[in-house]
Design a protein around this motif. Structure first.
Motif, PDB file in Angstrom:
ATOM      1  N   SER A  33      -7.232 -11.932 -12.571  1.00  0.00           N
ATOM      2  CA  SER A  33      -7.202 -13.250 -11.935  1.00  0.00           C
ATOM      3  C   SER A  33      -6.831 -14.357 -12.913  1.00  0.00           C
ATOM      4  CB  SER A  33      -8.563 -13.572 -11.314  1.00  0.00           C
ATOM      5  OG  SER A  33      -9.526 -13.795 -12.336  1.00  0.00           O
ATOM      6  N   ARG A  67     -12.643 -20.576  -5.447  1.00  0.00           N
ATOM      7  CA  ARG A  67     -12.169 -19.481  -6.293  1.00  0.00           C
ATOM      8  C   ARG A  67     -13.200 -18.368  -6.341  1.00  0.00           C
ATOM      9  NH1 ARG A  67      -9.713 -22.833 -11.462  1.00  0.00           N
ATOM     10  NH2 ARG A  67      -8.212 -24.030 -10.239  1.00  0.00           N
ATOM     11  N   LEU A  69     -13.788 -14.156  -8.171  1.00  0.00           N
ATOM     12  CA  LEU A  69     -13.346 -12.983  -8.916  1.00  0.00           C
ATOM     13  C   LEU A  69     -13.497 -11.772  -8.013  1.00  0.00           C
ATOM     14  CD1 LEU A  69     -15.176 -13.738 -12.274  1.00  0.00           C
ATOM     15  CD2 LEU A  69     -12.729 -13.956 -11.821  1.00  0.00           C
TER      16      LEU A  69
END
Length: 83
Positions: A33, A67, A69
């Motif tokens: 990422s 956002r 992960l």
């Protein structure tokens, strides 16, 4: 507080250095990422933080709750609700 931002609106009137950094001292970049595992910023955002304007910092802070992960739920940085 601004909708979607746990950091509020105080910093829009404050000097750039008054906008708090989202760093939580877990500084590891996730390869796929490109995001820091601790604060979810990119390397460019981290490197440019000290010279960024308040508006630039606030724009980054507003993106962080969206956002994630791999294996992490969205809004991982959002504050936990008070009991």
């Amino acid at each position: 507080m601004t909708a979607g931002s746990p950091y509020g609106t105080f910093a829009t009137r404050a000097p750039s250095h008054a906008v708090p950094s989202p760093c939580v001292s877990i500084c590891q970049i996730d390869g796929p990422s490109g995001l820091c595992r601790g604060c979810l910023r990119t390397l460019d955002e981290i490197a440019g933080w000290s010279s960024a304007t308040s508006a630039q910092k606030l724009a980054i802070l507003q993106q962080l709750p969206m956002r994630q992960l791999p294996g992490q739920s969205p809004h991982a940085l959002s504050p936990e609700p008070s009991p």
